[in-house]
Design a protein around this motif. Structure first.
Motif, PDB file in Angstrom:
ATOM      1  N   LEU A  30     -56.905 -52.991  70.830  1.00  0.00           N
ATOM      2  CA  LEU A  30     -56.149 -54.211  71.086  1.00  0.00           C
ATOM      3  C   LEU A  30     -54.961 -53.878  71.979  1.00  0.00           C
ATOM      4  CD1 LEU A  30     -55.520 -57.204  70.524  1.00  0.00           C
ATOM      5  CD2 LEU A  30     -54.181 -56.464  68.559  1.00  0.00           C
ATOM      6  N   VAL A  31     -54.960 -54.413  73.191  1.00  0.00           N
ATOM      7  CA  VAL A  31     -53.866 -54.189  74.131  1.00  0.00           C
ATOM      8  C   VAL A  31     -53.182 -55.531  74.394  1.00  0.00           C
ATOM      9  CG1 VAL A  31     -53.211 -53.380  76.420  1.00  0.00           C
ATOM     10  CG2 VAL A  31     -55.108 -52.274  75.196  1.00  0.00           C
ATOM     11  N   ALA A  32     -51.926 -55.675  73.942  1.00  0.00           N
ATOM     12  CA  ALA A  32     -51.187 -56.922  74.143  1.00  0.00           C
ATOM     13  C   ALA A  32     -50.637 -56.960  75.565  1.00  0.00           C
ATOM     14  CB  ALA A  32     -50.059 -57.028  73.136  1.00  0.00           C
ATOM     15  N   VAL A  33     -50.998 -57.994  76.307  1.00  0.00           N
ATOM     16  CA  VAL A  33     -50.506 -58.137  77.676  1.00  0.00           C
ATOM     17  C   VAL A  33     -49.551 -59.316  77.819  1.00  0.00           C
ATOM     18  CG1 VAL A  33     -52.531 -57.030  78.694  1.00  0.00           C
ATOM     19  CG2 VAL A  33     -52.489 -59.517  78.423  1.00  0.00           C
ATOM     20  N   ASP A  34     -49.594 -60.299  76.900  1.00  0.00           N
ATOM     21  CA  ASP A  34     -48.727 -61.472  76.998  1.00  0.00           C
ATOM     22  C   ASP A  34     -48.751 -62.212  75.661  1.00  0.00           C
ATOM     23  OD1 ASP A  34     -47.290 -63.716  77.685  1.00  0.00           O
ATOM     24  OD2 ASP A  34     -48.473 -64.211  79.452  1.00  0.00           O
ATOM     25  N   THR A  35     -47.591 -62.256  75.004  1.00  0.00           N
ATOM     26  CA  THR A  35     -47.525 -62.909  73.687  1.00  0.00           C
ATOM     27  C   THR A  35     -47.183 -64.394  73.785  1.00  0.00           C
ATOM     28  OG1 THR A  35     -45.183 -62.320  73.427  1.00  0.00           O
ATOM     29  CG2 THR A  35     -46.814 -60.758  72.572  1.00  0.00           C
ATOM     30  N   THR A  36     -46.957 -64.896  75.012  1.00  0.00           N
ATOM     31  CA  THR A  36     -46.566 -66.300  75.179  1.00  0.00           C
ATOM     32  C   THR A  36     -47.621 -67.229  74.595  1.00  0.00           C
ATOM     33  OG1 THR A  36     -45.599 -65.635  77.295  1.00  0.00           O
ATOM     34  CG2 THR A  36     -45.715 -67.996  76.836  1.00  0.00           C
ATOM     35  N   GLY A  37     -47.196 -68.173  73.765  1.00  0.00           N
ATOM     36  CA  GLY A  37     -48.115 -69.167  73.222  1.00  0.00           C
ATOM     37  C   GLY A  37     -48.930 -68.703  72.031  1.00  0.00           C
ATOM     38  N   ALA A  38     -48.700 -67.466  71.569  1.00  0.00           N
ATOM     39  CA  ALA A  38     -49.491 -66.969  70.434  1.00  0.00           C
ATOM     40  C   ALA A  38     -49.176 -67.746  69.158  1.00  0.00           C
ATOM     41  CB  ALA A  38     -49.241 -65.480  70.226  1.00  0.00           C
ATOM     42  N   GLY A  39     -47.912 -68.126  68.981  1.00  0.00           N
ATOM     43  CA  GLY A  39     -47.545 -68.915  67.801  1.00  0.00           C
ATOM     44  C   GLY A  39     -48.194 -70.287  67.817  1.00  0.00           C
ATOM     45  N   ASP A  40     -48.249 -70.913  68.999  1.00  0.00           N
ATOM     46  CA  ASP A  40     -48.927 -72.203  69.123  1.00  0.00           C
ATOM     47  C   ASP A  40     -50.427 -72.050  68.879  1.00  0.00           C
ATOM     48  OD1 ASP A  40     -46.538 -73.465  69.812  1.00  0.00           O
ATOM     49  OD2 ASP A  40     -46.816 -73.025  71.939  1.00  0.00           O
ATOM     50  N   ARG A  98     -57.827 -66.171  59.439  1.00  0.00           N
ATOM     51  CA  ARG A  98     -58.632 -66.502  60.614  1.00  0.00           C
ATOM     52  C   ARG A  98     -57.752 -66.916  61.786  1.00  0.00           C
ATOM     53  NH1 ARG A  98     -64.096 -69.379  58.119  1.00  0.00           N
ATOM     54  NH2 ARG A  98     -64.306 -67.947  56.365  1.00  0.00           N
ATOM     55  N   ALA A  99     -56.694 -67.685  61.502  1.00  0.00           N
ATOM     56  CA  ALA A  99     -55.779 -68.102  62.569  1.00  0.00           C
ATOM     57  C   ALA A  99     -55.037 -66.899  63.152  1.00  0.00           C
ATOM     58  CB  ALA A  99     -54.809 -69.144  62.035  1.00  0.00           C
ATOM     59  N   CYS A 100     -54.644 -65.942  62.312  1.00  0.00           N
ATOM     60  CA  CYS A 100     -54.025 -64.703  62.802  1.00  0.00           C
ATOM     61  C   CYS A 100     -54.988 -63.948  63.714  1.00  0.00           C
ATOM     62  CB  CYS A 100     -53.630 -63.802  61.630  1.00  0.00           C
ATOM     63  SG  CYS A 100     -52.138 -64.280  60.748  1.00  0.00           S
ATOM     64  N   THR A 101     -56.256 -63.951  63.349  1.00  0.00           N
ATOM     65  CA  THR A 101     -57.269 -63.244  64.134  1.00  0.00           C
ATOM     66  C   THR A 101     -57.432 -63.883  65.512  1.00  0.00           C
ATOM     67  OG1 THR A 101     -58.407 -62.666  62.079  1.00  0.00           O
ATOM     68  CG2 THR A 101     -59.667 -62.442  64.127  1.00  0.00           C
ATOM     69  N   VAL A 102     -57.485 -65.211  65.557  1.00  0.00           N
ATOM     70  CA  VAL A 102     -57.622 -65.906  66.834  1.00  0.00           C
ATOM     71  C   VAL A 102     -56.363 -65.710  67.680  1.00  0.00           C
ATOM     72  CG1 VAL A 102     -57.908 -68.162  67.940  1.00  0.00           C
ATOM     73  CG2 VAL A 102     -59.240 -67.592  65.904  1.00  0.00           C
ATOM     74  N   ALA A 103     -55.170 -65.823  67.062  1.00  0.00           N
ATOM     75  CA  ALA A 103     -53.922 -65.604  67.800  1.00  0.00           C
ATOM     76  C   ALA A 103     -53.842 -64.170  68.308  1.00  0.00           C
ATOM     77  CB  ALA A 103     -52.728 -65.927  66.908  1.00  0.00           C
ATOM     78  N   GLY A 104     -54.359 -63.232  67.522  1.00  0.00           N
ATOM     79  CA  GLY A 104     -54.390 -61.836  67.952  1.00  0.00           C
ATOM     80  C   GLY A 104     -55.244 -61.631  69.188  1.00  0.00           C
ATOM     81  N   HIS A 105     -56.344 -62.355  69.281  1.00  0.00           N
ATOM     82  CA  HIS A 105     -57.163 -62.296  70.497  1.00  0.00           C
ATOM     83  C   HIS A 105     -56.390 -62.819  71.709  1.00  0.00           C
ATOM     84  CE1 HIS A 105     -60.600 -61.606  67.810  1.00  0.00           C
ATOM     85  NE2 HIS A 105     -61.349 -61.384  68.875  1.00  0.00           N
ATOM     86  N   SER A 106     -55.554 -63.852  71.483  1.00  0.00           N
ATOM     87  CA  SER A 106     -54.897 -64.517  72.619  1.00  0.00           C
ATOM     88  C   SER A 106     -53.922 -63.605  73.353  1.00  0.00           C
ATOM     89  CB  SER A 106     -54.172 -65.789  72.149  1.00  0.00           C
ATOM     90  OG  SER A 106     -52.944 -65.484  71.507  1.00  0.00           O
ATOM     91  N   VAL A 107     -53.317 -62.637  72.665  1.00  0.00           N
ATOM     92  CA  VAL A 107     -52.320 -61.793  73.333  1.00  0.00           C
ATOM     93  C   VAL A 107     -52.958 -60.789  74.288  1.00  0.00           C
ATOM     94  CG1 VAL A 107     -50.754 -62.037  71.367  1.00  0.00           C
ATOM     95  CG2 VAL A 107     -52.185 -59.978  71.554  1.00  0.00           C
ATOM     96  N   THR A 108     -54.274 -60.697  74.292  1.00  0.00           N
ATOM     97  CA  THR A 108     -54.965 -59.772  75.197  1.00  0.00           C
ATOM     98  C   THR A 108     -55.198 -60.385  76.579  1.00  0.00           C
ATOM     99  OG1 THR A 108     -57.197 -60.494  74.532  1.00  0.00           O
ATOM    100  CG2 THR A 108     -56.165 -58.745  73.227  1.00  0.00           C
TER     101      THR A 108
END
Length: 358
Positions: free
Chosen positions: A286-296, A328-338
């Motif tokens: 898992l490589v985080a490239v942008d956390t913008t919008g992860a909370g949304d 499950r929501a944490c998992t989907v948000a975790g995908h978004s930061v990639t």
């Protein structure tokens, strides 16, 4: 406001079929990617620039829409500028979010803007908002939307609100959901971002009395607890416990890569749970490239998974349903930061592990 408003004409289908309705903001997001975030008075050069679509309300609507099965839909209620709102509406259409009857086009106003600096190595960001048309979304617009629903027709299962529009808009949206003549339970979910000001405190208390689930991040929870008279509360478990006492069902405090901490309203003293993304379902590495919008992404996904649980009529109590939906929501948000961007970073149902939807 006396400003001329041209409402986009409603279609009965878009109003009747929405399972999730989001009242909130929509923006054009202007991203600058930098090697490090600038300090006060400092100028730094960007390595790249991207213009995309965002706004907390729009982000949550898109996140939920990306996860719902065919036959289920999300509707958005908000405002755009008359001259520059077209691309925003086309973007909603691209993601399957209904806007007919919900979005108004404001003459002489521009669509909201967000200026976002993202630090490349960490994905951390800082954001400046220009409200534009979002600042003119009104309780009258909310009441008009609710009044357009046939009295005996289906109602949304979830109503989501944030704080990038006037607090009075959220109060109107939630109070109408709770007073709907059908008597059906419409679950109200509130993201207090940005945190309401001291001047909005009385409205905030009214809002919370109509709120089922409150979903701040840990920084917002700290400010909320302080605003509500509890002093400095830095522990996420204590934040969740305190905030749960103000709402009807639960508080969920998001903590980035640490997952989230949740507490049900009326729960016993020790009944606080911390949950994280399911490691077996996360990208590796898992490589985080942008956390913008992860909370949304988390909040929109949470509504989608709670809806899925309701549709499956799973024979478990609310706490267990909330825990599983948060994982499950944490998992989907975790995908978004990639991925870079806000809505462009949200993974679609077909791209995600199908175990999430079982």
């Amino acid at each position: 406001s006396s400003r001329p408003v041209r409402a986009l004409l409603p279609t009965q289908k878009s109003i009747l079929m929405a399972d999730v309705v989001v009242f909130g903001s929509c923006n054009v997001d202007l991203f600058c990617y930098v090697k490090r975030l600038p300090g006060p008075g400092e100028t730094v050069s960007a390595t790249s620039f991207v213009s995309t679509f965002g706004g907390k309300g729009a982000n949550q609507a898109v996140a939920a829409s990306q996860l719902l099965a065919p036959g289920h839909s999300v509707a958005f209620v908000g405002a755009v500028g008359e001259t520059d709102g077209g691309p925003v509406l086309q973007n909603f259409q691209h993601f399957g979010v209904e806007t007919e009857g919900g979005v108004v086009s404001l003459a002489g106003e521009t669509t909201g803007k967000a200026f976002i600096n993202v630090e490349e190595h960490s994905g951390e960001n800082c954001i400046v908002l220009v409200a534009g048309a979002n600042g003119l979304v009104s309780p009258d617009q909310v009441h008009s939307w609710w009044d357009s629903l046939p009295p005996q027709g289906p109602v949304p299962a979830f109503v989501l609100c944030q704080n990038e529009v006037d607090v009075a808009v959220t109060v109107a949206a939630f109070s109408r959901a709770k007073a709907h003549p059908s008597g059906e339970h419409i679950c109200t979910v509130y993201t207090p971002a940005p945190v309401p000001s001291a001047a909005q405190l009385s409205s905030l208390r009214e809002l919370l009395s109509c709120c089922d689930i409150i979903c701040p991040n840990q920084h917002e929870a700290l400010q909320l607890c302080e605003a509500l008279g509890h002093g400095t509360v830095e522990d996420a478990a204590e934040q969740a416990r305190l905030l749960a006492s103000y709402v009807r069902m639960a508080a969920v405090v998001t903590q980035g890569k640490e997952g989230c901490t949740l507490c049900c309203s009326g729960a016993s003293e020790g009944c606080v749970h911390n949950v994280c993304a399911d490691p077996a379902l996360m990208p590796s590495p898992l490589v985080a490239v942008d956390t913008t919008g992860a909370g949304d992404c988390f909040c929109g996904s949470l509504a989608a998974f709670l809806l899925l649980a309701r549709q499956h009529q799973q024979p478990v109590n609310f706490l267990e349903t909330l825990i599983q939906s948060c994982i499950r929501a944490c998992t989907v948000a975790g995908h978004s930061v990639t991925r870079k961007g806000t809505q462009t970073s949200y993974w679609a149902r077909a791209e995600l592990p199908q175990k999430l939807f079982e």
